[in-house]
Design an enzyme around this catalytic site. Structure first.
Site, PDB file in Angstrom:
ATOM      1  N   TRP B 298      33.407  34.893  45.483  1.00  0.00           N
ATOM      2  CA  TRP B 298      34.817  34.935  45.147  1.00  0.00           C
ATOM      3  C   TRP B 298      35.602  35.788  46.153  1.00  0.00           C
ATOM      4  CZ3 TRP B 298      31.074  34.074  41.593  1.00  0.00           C
ATOM      5  CH2 TRP B 298      31.321  33.198  40.524  1.00  0.00           C
ATOM      6  N   CYS B 333      33.636  28.809  39.650  1.00  0.00           N
ATOM      7  CA  CYS B 333      33.279  28.235  38.347  1.00  0.00           C
ATOM      8  C   CYS B 333      33.277  26.724  38.290  1.00  0.00           C
ATOM      9  CB  CYS B 333      34.138  28.833  37.241  1.00  0.00           C
ATOM     10  SG  CYS B 333      35.865  28.350  37.267  1.00  0.00           S
ATOM     11  N   HIS B 392      38.968  29.091  33.436  1.00  0.00           N
ATOM     12  CA  HIS B 392      37.531  29.100  33.669  1.00  0.00           C
ATOM     13  C   HIS B 392      36.990  27.753  33.216  1.00  0.00           C
ATOM     14  CE1 HIS B 392      33.458  30.272  34.147  1.00  0.00           C
ATOM     15  NE2 HIS B 392      33.178  30.340  32.858  1.00  0.00           N
ATOM     16  N   ASP B 415      27.132  27.135  30.296  1.00  0.00           N
ATOM     17  CA  ASP B 415      27.934  27.675  31.390  1.00  0.00           C
ATOM     18  C   ASP B 415      26.987  28.220  32.445  1.00  0.00           C
ATOM     19  OD1 ASP B 415      29.720  28.900  33.066  1.00  0.00           O
ATOM     20  OD2 ASP B 415      30.772  30.019  31.516  1.00  0.00           O
ATOM     21  N   TYR B 575      41.815  33.650  41.283  1.00  0.00           N
ATOM     22  CA  TYR B 575      41.950  32.930  40.015  1.00  0.00           C
ATOM     23  C   TYR B 575      41.210  33.645  38.896  1.00  0.00           C
ATOM     24  CZ  TYR B 575      37.319  30.774  39.582  1.00  0.00           C
ATOM     25  OH  TYR B 575      35.979  30.553  39.397  1.00  0.00           O
TER      26      TYR B 575
END
Lengths: 742, 742
Positions: B298, B333, B392, B415, B575
């Site tokens: 990220w 994600c 997400h 997830d 984000y």
């Protein structure tokens, strides 16, 4: 519009480096790194100004309240450690339990004036401390300004104030740094960081608001305070004991336990929750996945480490792990359970080691262990791949379960032994013992797996030549025959089978098994009729090296004559039930008159099994066969654990604190061959740290004597435990009890 | 007694080697290694004798039944693939779904005589196959001898027999080897191993007895068969779309998905259980712990890999992982969710990608996200460390939950994005969406964590100078504002928020939150009174590079004048809600008459934010302040996602299967600076495999054109998707739809 010179043309892509991907930082992912090491610290400023300084900087702060001294009252005989049951910890720091007040003495440069002076005691744990995460806790001395931890002045004397501080009963467990901050009109000023003010906070089974509260002083004394353990092994009808020094109070053990959570990078904020702590630890105690504490080894070859049977306690293992930061070699189930027990008791979570006899494993959490027979009734060793462990050790720890509906708190199973086929990760639990007993397998964590360990059926299949398989016998009582733990406050054992299962054959038991099936546990549905011939194998106690007789009793419950073709197989097995060598085979035909019984005797000669023995010297006898008249299948299984010679241990000397004593270990090699590569290990809670000695050879028939001097550290009744271990002879043990006077 | 010469003396212990512990085998631990790789095979003997051969060996077997040919009927247009919905898989092998009959043609050396000839079709998966584990399955052609998989003769024609075989609806999913075995009086003889007879068995949403049965053809077509995905991002009031090619039918993707489970060493016997498969995969899709598929990043620096915003589909990622056997760089994600979706659809588990707007993270599964204010009402950026993700993405997969009480089957959250503070391992789910909606957090797996992602409160604390903290405002509606997924059979979106939550403010919602607290979720208990001044931020749609106005509306609901000191802060954020740079700050004082409203306008100039932009170009505006008269706290938050320029994509050509077509991509750099290090990627389901092109520079104002030729593989409506990505400008996208005629 672009002119032609500005038109982009594709170029070859720049090379992307090969090899492992570079380490990625958390930038963009989280605002601050997740604090996951208790050993990490933050620099807390000694002066925090309110706004910018004036043109001449800040005025001198000499006129305001200043700190001269902070006394954590951390000596073993001071009020904090005695009231918090932490006197035994061999540590210079203050160690207290959460949800209970402790005292700190602060000396100022002048008398403290409650009306105008403002100060706070601050506790900080890990990096990036935050008030809302419970990693930064300011404690105020007045009722008006309160933080999450209560503070009050309990005594004032001249310039010294004694402050009582009560950590919340759900606060983070670990090592905190402590500061005193004074508010001046220009800013906050703080004491410098000083390791003598470090504070360890533990779980508190004595505090009713703590999730690990255990309302029974005898149990607390056993499951938190007792260092001296007994772990059961052998067979359910010939129980053997291992002494174990948990050593949770030994110097360095508490730090080692905190290091384990750091090594796991467990977020600091999760460390107040006993569910998360025990679950994480069940993963970290084994080296699978995560470079955890202990390497499992069941091969019999321990050349590159210590044999699992050789350890006498947890101290050496934990200190070695914290020092080397490498997994320690080697463990089997009781070593995992014992070291896990040290971890739990050290942090203040009540715990005990339990032993399950005939434990079903490696069957995917289903309720079947398969044994395949040829169509003549003889066992098909090539196709029989499941094993039932002679015994398996795990831990129970005591806590409430707010994550589950009411009724599932109390004892919880956790297991650090790597289970190859559990939920994909090498950890297990906490699983509520109540949930296991009632077949409520829908509740986390891993209740179904433990349920199968105590409840599986043994299913005998007959395999035809063409490959079809037919279940011919189901034994529903073999697995989970007995669950034992040490009785609190005593050196006897306690049968806790009834905490895991309803009585065999009861209505409740049937209901529970049906419940388990609802939750997806597969059982063998067919119920082949029982044979009318019973086969019983005797209970035997045999010393290693002796010949003995195995007497098989056939009981004919029918009114007709019965002829049985029986196959008797004797194997040396690991304690995991895995076969090493078959050393005996016999296939007599037995004729039993109507309603009669007949004994068939097989002679077992030591010369046949001795050269094949593997550690723990277990022999497994399986007899399977077919009744000629009816085609019914007859089976019986029995594990015989051979008894080893003992070590003699004698203690002499004053038996007083700090007075020198002497431990003498004696062992005579009873065999006709020399023992090579022999380690002897000795330790005793409150008596001595672990010691070991190596002998390259003990000739046949010769005697060794080892004398060790030591000075007891504290009063009370305790023991010296000794093991002798070499490749040819595992787990020879000895012990001597003593009561030390103050 | 021993004489002195025989007395052992201690010697120095032999050195124990240092360094990492040696690899330990499973000897003694288990009877056979746990089969955990589908790629492992066992040698199955071509002849298995019944007993020992005679003195002259076995007689020639020529007189008995022999196999001349086996036809798996594996062509895409043959009955097996069409009936099993596997025609689209680009694979030479037979691929079928469990719980449903498929056909195999066996040609013998003479006509088959059912009364006397005995043969079996055998399926074997993994090493050490066992009948009782479901890894060795013999299938017989007659009703009399049946195995777990049903077999029957469906057609006989001369020497050829067609056999119908029905795998059980819970059988292991993966690649099987197939043999035909004939029983002769002397033993069993078998066909040789032949890769053209390999059989892939998948989950079957069309079979009512399969745990993944989904009784809705539209949903099945979307959640199993559709390769063309839309993944939502942006903000809940300004939704953006990403096209994604799941590519589950592309050549090599199925083998890559099986490789992922092999890499995880997932026991073969667990691979028929969708709960275990999805849980394991949620761990393996990320590279944490286990060298899984994708490395999360990220940071904005993607030098050593592909930027997460650059991918157009899953194929390139999965094939690269299976080939290099190294984690692929990089993912965020939606990349995790998209590749996970490919894995699930490829194996036949119905699945979809969902997007949760304002997703709470990194708060330990508790129901609070903390924002700390100075006592004047301004945000304290140093102490505010929690973040709320703008959005997400995770997956839902459809299955029954026999491990839970009735009512929790259906859609399950899984997830694969690594969650730093979840249950210690980087995996999440399957968690029942029903359980999340009803606050039943006691059921595995990780329901509490997902519950917090959609239900957390945002708590504003005011921090005094001395360090005390006081909650001053609780926003209960910000987090989990909306949950979206693609509508089945359409290219529109579907709001599924009501599947996760009861309506805001309803009685049911309150009950659920109370239930959650019972299960240990901590919420903020204090309920500070609402301010009588409301602050509303507008919804804005802004193109990157433009200046715009932010208009704050203050509404005074009291009968008195109100003066508000307001602090307006504009930041560039990732984000994940993590702040990169604050580029705007303003602190006006606003006066609002009784029952009036006032607008305060802030001008946002592109020159201030442009140079700080990070990927996905999100601006976060937070306004916080205090009402002078009452001390009440006023807050408002708004994320503005700047719109990027678009790529133009045009398709031309016949739009028929196998007829050449042309895709032309055009992009003009709209900025006053050149774009460096630009990747363009293009792919389309059924049209072309992923392609990419690199441009070292696109000068300011210039236009690039890329033309690519391709031939459609199959008929139907589909799309070409293109991304452009460079460090200065992320996620520029374009697409063109086309319907291919047969």
């Amino acid at each position: 519009m672009s002119d032609s010179s500005g038109t982009p043309t594709p170029s070859p892509a720049p090379p992307v480096p090969s090899g492992p991907p570079p380490k990625v930082t958390n930038r963009g992912r989280t605002a601050v790194p997740i604090a996951s090491a208790n050993s990490d610290t933050t620099e807390v400023p000694e002066f925090e100004p309110f706004g910018a300084p004036g043109p001449r900087g800040f005025p001198p702060l000499t006129e305001f309240l200043d700190i001269v001294d902070v006394d954590m009252m951390r000596m073993p005989n001071e009020i904090n450690k005695t009231q918090h049951h932490t006197t035994f910890y061999n540590s210079d720091s203050l160690i207290v339990r959460r949800g209970q007040e402790f005292q700190v003495k602060i000396t100022f440069n002048r008398p403290y004036k409650p009306a105008s002076d403002k100060f706070a005691v601050e506790f900080v744990i890990g990096s990036t401390p935050q008030y809302s995460k419970g990693t930064y806790i300011p404690v105020f001395p007045t009722q008006e300004r309160q933080s999450s931890w209560a503070g009050r002045i309990t005594n004032t004397s001249e310039n010294t104030v004694t402050m009582g501080i009560t950590p919340t009963p759900d606060c983070i467990v670990g090592k905190y740094y402590m500061y005193v901050a004074v508010v001046t009109p220009f800013g906050i000023r703080r004491t410098r960081k000083d390791d003598s003010r470090n504070l360890y906070i533990l779980f508190n089974p004595w505090a009713s608001a703590d999730a690990v509260f255990l309302d029974d002083e005898t149990e607390r004394q056993e499951c938190v305070m007792n260092e001296m353990g007994i772990i059961y092994h052998g067979a359910y009808d010939d129980i053997a004991e291992r002494d174990w020094n948990y050593g949770q109070f030994n110097y360095g053990v508490l730090d080692a336990c905190l290091y384990i959570m750091d090594k796991a990078a467990m977020p600091i904020t999760n460390r107040g929750d006993p569910i998360k702590v025990t679950r994480k630890a069940s993963a970290m105690l084994n080296s699978h996945d995560d470079e955890g504490v202990l390497v499992g080894n069941w091969t019999g070859d321990y050349t590159y480490g210590v044999a699992p049977t050789s350890w006498t306690g947890s101290t050496e293992i934990l200190l070695s792990y914290a020092t080397s930061k490498m997994p320690v070699c080697y463990a089997q189930c009781w070593v995992y359970a014992a070291v896990f027990n040290t971890f739990l008791r050290c942090l203040g979570i009540p715990s005990r080691v339990v032993t399950n006899y005939y434990s079903a494993h490696d069957n995917d959490g289903n309720l079947k262990t398969d044994i395949i027979l040829h169509d003549n009734g003889r066992i098909d060793r090539n196709r029989t791949k499941d094993s039932i462990w002679n015994y398996h050790c795990w831990n129970e720890c005591y806590m409430s379960r707010p994550d589950l509906p009411a009724g599932f708190g109390g004892w919880q199973v956790v297991d650090a032994t790597p289970q190859e086929t559990s939920d994909g990760m090498y950890r297990c639990g906490p699983a509520s013992v109540q949930a296991i007993k009632h077949g409520q397998m829908c509740y986390p964590f891993d209740a179904a797996f433990v349920f199968a360990e105590v409840n599986s059926d043994v299913v005998f299949y007959s395999r035809s030549k063409e490959g079809t398989m037919e279940p011919v016998k189901v034994n529903q009582t073999h697995v989970g025959r007995m669950v034992l733990t040490k009785a609190p406050g005593d050196v006897t054992r306690r049968d806790i089978t009834d905490q895991y299962k309803f009585p065999e054959g009861s209505k409740e038991e049937r209901t529970v098994l049906e419940k388990a099936e609802e939750f997806g546990c597969q059982r063998e549905k067919s119920n082949p009729p029982d044979a009318d011939v019973d086969l019983v194998l005797p209970t035997l106690e045999v010393t290693v090296g002796n010949d003995f007789e195995l007497s098989l009793e056939f009981i004919n419950r029918s009114d007709q004559r019965r002829v049985v073709d029986i196959y008797i197989s004797g194997s040396v097995v690991y304690y995991t039930g895995v076969t090493s060598t078959e050393f005996l085979f016999s296939d007599p035909t037995v004729t039993i008159g109507p309603n009669k019984s007949v004994k068939e005797v097989v002679v077992v000669e030591s010369k046949n099994y001795m050269k094949h023995l593997v550690e723990q010297a277990n022999l497994n006898f399986i007899a399977t066969g077919k009744v000629k008249e009816t085609g019914q299948i007859v089976t019986a299984m029995k594990v015989v654990t051979l008894h080893n010679p003992k070590l003699s241990v004698e203690l002499s000397g004053g038996a007083r604190v700090s007075e020198e004593m002497m431990a003498t270990v004696e062992f005579t090699n009873p065999f006709t061959f020399g023992l090579e590569g022999v380690y002897i290990r000795m330790e005793g809670p409150g008596l001595m740290m672990p010691k070991s000695k190596y002998y390259s050879l003990i000739p046949a028939g010769s005697t060794l004597t080892w004398t060790e001097y030591f000075s007891p550290l504290r009063a009370g009744s305790t023991r010296v435990m000794v093991t002798l271990d070499c490749p040819a002879l595992r787990q020879v043990r000895g012990q001597a009890s003593v009561t030390i006077q103050p």
